[in-house]
Scaffold this motif. Structure first.
Motif, mmCIF file in Angstrom:
data_model
loop_
_atom_site.group_PDB
_atom_site.id
_atom_site.type_symbol
_atom_site.label_atom_id
_atom_site.label_comp_id
_atom_site.label_asym_id
_atom_site.label_seq_id
_atom_site.Cartn_x
_atom_site.Cartn_y
_atom_site.Cartn_z
ATOM 1 N N TYR A 110 2.830 3.977 -6.793
ATOM 2 C CA TYR A 110 3.857 3.634 -5.832
ATOM 3 C C TYR A 110 5.009 4.598 -6.109
ATOM 4 C CZ TYR A 110 7.995 1.388 -3.949
ATOM 5 O OH TYR A 110 9.172 1.132 -3.287
ATOM 6 N N ARG A 156 8.667 3.287 1.664
ATOM 7 C CA ARG A 156 7.698 3.038 0.606
ATOM 8 C C ARG A 156 6.474 3.927 0.817
ATOM 9 N NH1 ARG A 156 7.974 -3.576 0.264
ATOM 10 N NH2 ARG A 156 10.197 -3.689 -0.085
ATOM 11 N N LEU A 157 6.068 4.590 -0.201
ATOM 12 C CA LEU A 157 4.907 5.452 -0.124
ATOM 13 C C LEU A 157 4.013 5.181 -1.325
ATOM 14 C CD1 LEU A 157 4.641 9.138 0.831
ATOM 15 C CD2 LEU A 157 3.723 8.415 -1.381
ATOM 16 N N GLN A 158 2.728 5.162 -1.075
ATOM 17 C CA GLN A 158 1.791 4.896 -2.159
ATOM 18 C C GLN A 158 0.586 5.816 -2.023
ATOM 19 O OE1 GLN A 158 0.987 0.751 -2.616
ATOM 20 N NE2 GLN A 158 0.420 1.009 -4.744
ATOM 21 N N ALA A 169 -0.290 6.433 1.821
ATOM 22 C CA ALA A 169 -0.026 5.370 2.782
ATOM 23 C C ALA A 169 1.463 5.087 2.808
ATOM 24 C CB ALA A 169 -0.794 4.101 2.422
ATOM 25 N N ILE A 170 1.948 4.783 4.010
ATOM 26 C CA ILE A 170 3.375 4.565 4.234
ATOM 27 C C ILE A 170 3.564 3.178 4.810
ATOM 28 C CG2 ILE A 170 5.388 5.378 5.519
ATOM 29 C CD1 ILE A 170 4.388 7.411 3.588
#
Lengths: 114, 110
Positions: B48, B31-33, B88-89
């Motif tokens: 996202y 997941r990366l945002q 952010a990961i």
């Protein structure tokens, strides 16, 4: 829109004193987080919670405690504040699932420990 | 542990120019945002985007998971785009533990 509030917004404390930072969310999110932000470090995770009664250590938990008495409230406690804890603290709430882990942040608390 | 590197650290543009922000991470992220921090400090979620390309307005995010990188493209920049952009990961699957990069500080001049 999702709402996360923090109090106080600014705090000056003395070394060795106890500091409590409060966070309230009205989003009915299960997860809540405390981060601190310092120049050159981005945001670093201190503690987080999966729901009322739960607290988990993040990446930099030393010197901090957390309390999640209810779905809405998550507190960060500095029992013996030190100057190295001078920082800006952010609270966030969110839920994760197939759609991701979107987080909603509070406005931040600026803490100065003298 | 999971490391997140962002580049450039800072960027100055003239209004109307485009910007490309990079995010590289040390292991496969589920997941990366992308987040934006206003100059006054408020943090908001932008995208996202665990993989592929997403658009919203003048922003485009492209994540290539197997190459461990993501980019944020800002087209026709405006002075109101000034601020700091973070990727952010999620540290590992379904832990909700998130690690942030150190951010790219963007200044758009009129």
């Amino acid at each position: 829109e999702a709402a996360v509030t923090q109090s106080p917004r600014n705090k000056v404390a003395v070394t060795g004193g106890k500091v409590t930072l409060s966070c309230n969310q009205t989003n009915n999110h299960n997860n809540m987080y405390w981060y601190r932000q310092d120049t050159g470090h981005g945001l670093r995770l201190i503690h987080y919670s999966y729901g009322a009664g739960s607290t988990e250590k993040g990446d930099i938990p030393d010197g901090y405690k957390a309390s999640r008495p209810s779905q809405e409230n998550f507190s960060l406690i500095l029992e013996l504040a030190t100057p190295s804890q001078t920082s800006v603290y952010f609270c966030a709430s969110g839920d994760s699932g197939l759609g991701g882990f979107e987080q909603y942040f509070g406005p931040g608390t600026r803490l100065t420990v003298l | 542990g999971q490391q997140v590197q962002q580049s450039p650290a800072s960027l100055v543009l003239q209004e109307g120019e485009n910007a490309e922000l990079q995010c590289n991470f040390s292991s496969t992220a589920t997941r990366l945002q992308w987040f934006y921090q206003h100059p006054g400090g408020r943090l908001v979620s932008l995208f996202y985007n665990p993989s592929g390309t997403k658009h919203t307005g003048r922003l485009t995010s492209t994540t290539v998971t197997n190459e461990r990188r993501s980019s944020l493209h800002i087209s026709s920049s405006q002075t109101t785009d000034s601020g700091t952009y973070f990727c952010a990961i999620e540290r590992s699957s379904n832990t909700n533990k998130v690690v942030f990069g150190t951010g790219t500080r963007l200044q758009v001049l009129p």
